[in-house]
Design an enzyme around this catalytic site. Structure first.
Site, PDB file in Angstrom:
ATOM      1  N   GLY A 118       0.762  -1.240   0.000  1.00  0.00           N
ATOM      2  CA  GLY A 118       0.000   0.000   0.000  1.00  0.00           C
ATOM      3  C   GLY A 118       0.789   1.284   0.000  1.00  0.00           C
TER       4      GLY A 118
ATOM      5  N   GLU B  72       4.152  -6.692   0.931  1.00  0.00           N
ATOM      6  CA  GLU B  72       3.441  -7.007  -0.308  1.00  0.00           C
ATOM      7  C   GLU B  72       3.271  -5.779  -1.206  1.00  0.00           C
ATOM      8  OE1 GLU B  72      -0.290  -8.486   0.967  1.00  0.00           O
ATOM      9  OE2 GLU B  72       0.506 -10.334   1.821  1.00  0.00           O
ATOM     10  N   PRO B  73       4.359  -5.198  -1.687  1.00  0.00           N
ATOM     11  CA  PRO B  73       4.223  -4.013  -2.539  1.00  0.00           C
ATOM     12  C   PRO B  73       3.764  -4.384  -3.943  1.00  0.00           C
ATOM     13  CG  PRO B  73       6.503  -4.693  -2.453  1.00  0.00           C
ATOM     14  CD  PRO B  73       5.758  -5.624  -1.539  1.00  0.00           C
ATOM     15  N   GLY B  74       2.909  -3.568  -4.494  1.00  0.00           N
ATOM     16  CA  GLY B  74       2.502  -3.716  -5.890  1.00  0.00           C
ATOM     17  C   GLY B  74       2.725  -2.404  -6.604  1.00  0.00           C
TER      18      GLY B  74
ATOM     19  N   ARG C  68      -9.079   3.459 -14.045  1.00  0.00           N
ATOM     20  CA  ARG C  68      -8.984   4.118 -12.743  1.00  0.00           C
ATOM     21  C   ARG C  68      -9.649   5.497 -12.695  1.00  0.00           C
ATOM     22  NH1 ARG C  68      -4.839   5.560 -10.405  1.00  0.00           N
ATOM     23  NH2 ARG C  68      -5.232   4.805  -8.295  1.00  0.00           N
TER      24      ARG C  68
ATOM     25  N   CYS D 122     -18.647   4.004 -25.567  1.00  0.00           N
ATOM     26  CA  CYS D 122     -19.986   4.583 -25.516  1.00  0.00           C
ATOM     27  C   CYS D 122     -20.498   4.699 -24.079  1.00  0.00           C
ATOM     28  CB  CYS D 122     -20.935   3.734 -26.353  1.00  0.00           C
ATOM     29  SG  CYS D 122     -22.488   4.558 -26.693  1.00  0.00           S
TER      30      CYS D 122
END
Length: 402
Positions: free
Chosen positions: A226, A260-262, A299, A328
């Site tokens: 995070g 747990e880095p992403g 996002r 659309c």
């Protein structure tokens, strides 16, 4: 490193994602070095960017994998991440996923409810195996981030409270098919304040000590991921200060730290490149219409996330506009009321900080093929995922046409 976006557009077409693998290396090494004072495992959050070449690159650096589906587990295994470095998380694991995870012999299953623990125990007994268990704690701490990427409050669906966790650990201790191995906490994504992290890690470290008092000894303390990245002008958490704060809370514990880095590793490595199709004006509203769309990078549409956008031309005539795609939906936009220069047909637009939750959340909505992915490393570019064709999209359907 400077990447020639125009050269890549000429070579591979648009839209495309490009990732700076040298940046990924630096981010991984920075975090690994920060935790050098203790046994640690950097388990890359595969959901952030699940391209096999990205995972393989991190595997070569020594990373493990944090996975939230059996598909992600299989991706990690396919590129050579050892089973003992793989963690399987997620609130809704199916029986078949649990079964496969146990057969693969991964490091631990990260359990998020008492009901899930019961299912793991039943399945492990059927297989004649012992399931290594980590339990995700929900510390009820506000991570000070967007509500859609907050995961550490009781109103969120993730994890269990302390009392429930204690009962679950005792169940593990008393079971022939469960082994209490780790403890886990992850309070949200895009974290830019250290205090909520410190408070949450303190809670789980104290629980580890309480469990040790009743002869439940854990081997891993998983502090989640995070850590935020720069999208706009965020002030980020210093990596060394982060590691030092975490390690201070674990004073006296002989335990391996899992992180747990992403987004931290891949987010700022990636750029989404799209091409201007047209400009139009409705009343006084200016629109720049590009060939990329919300199905490619969702996002902004999903939770109004900000991504810096830049037109790659030399025009100095700027004005407000909406940067939009061809899908659309009124929600098909990359930016609203953003200052961009006057554009011409085929001008390129770079959308930055797109290495995490970009391609991995993309779809085929409107029968649009997913875009090409490119890696740049040591000044050399290579294709790491081909652009999808119409034939790719229909291959699972056409045999059933009547």
């Amino acid at each position: 490193m400077s990447i020639n976006f125009k050269e890549l557009a000429n070579k591979y077409g648009t839209p495309y994602y490009v990732y700076d693998f040298d940046y990924i290396t630096n981010q991984y090494n920075e975090l690994k070095t920060a935790f050098k004072a203790r046994k640690s495992l950097i388990a890359y959050a595969v959901k952030a960017n699940s391209n096999l070449s990205v995972i393989k690159h991190l595997a070569n650096l020594g990373a493990g994998a944090d996975c939230v589906s059996i598909g992600e587990v299989k991706r990690a295994l396919k590129v050579g991440i050892e089973p003992y470095k793989i963690i399987f998380s997620g609130v809704g694991k199916t029986d078949d996923e649990i079964r496969q995870a146990l057969e693969f012999g991964i490091l631990m299953i990260n359990v998020e409810s008492a009901a899930e623990l019961d299912r793991v125990e039943v399945i492990a007994k059927e297989l004649g195996k012992v399931a290594r268990i980590s339990i995700r704690i929900n510390p009820n701490i506000d991570p000070k981030t967007h509500p859609y990427i907050s995961t550490g409050l009781h109103e969120n669906k993730f994890g269990v409270d302390i009392d429930t966790a204690k009962r679950m650990y005792i169940q593990c201790k008393n079971s022939d098919n469960l082994e209490p191995t780790g403890i886990h906490c992850h309070i949200g994504s895009q974290l830019t304040q250290l205090q909520p992290i410190k408070e949450s890690v303190q809670i789980i470290a104290d629980l580890v000590r309480n469990l040790a008092a009743i002869k439940i000894e854990l081997s891993f303390i998983d502090i989640g991921g995070g850590l935020g990245i720069i999208y706009d002008d965020e002030k980020l958490i210093d990596t060394n200060e982060y590691a030092q704060t975490v390690l201070e809370t674990m004073f006296g514990l002989d335990i391996t730290v899992v992180c747990e880095p992403g987004k931290f590793i891949v987010g700022n490595s990636g750029t989404f490149i799209t091409k201007v199709l047209y400009e139009k004006v409705n009343g006084e509203k200016r629109f720049v219409i590009v060939d990329g769309a919300m199905n490619d990078l969702i996002r902004p549409s999903l939770y109004n996330a900000y991504h810096k956008s830049e037109v790659l031309n030399d025009n100095k005539e700027f004005s407000a506009c909406n940067l939009v795609g061809p899908v659309c939906e009124s929600g098909d936009f990359f930016a609203k009321n953003v200052q961009l220069p006057k554009t011409q047909h085929n001008d390129l637009v770079a959308i930055y900080s797109a290495g995490a939750y970009g391609f991995s959340m993309s779809s085929n909505y409107n029968t649009r093929g997913r875009v090409a992915e490119i890696a740049v490393e040591n000044g050399e570019d290579r294709l790491i995922r081909k652009r999808e064709t119409f034939e790719d999209l229909i291959t699972l359907e056409e045999e059933f046409i009547k």
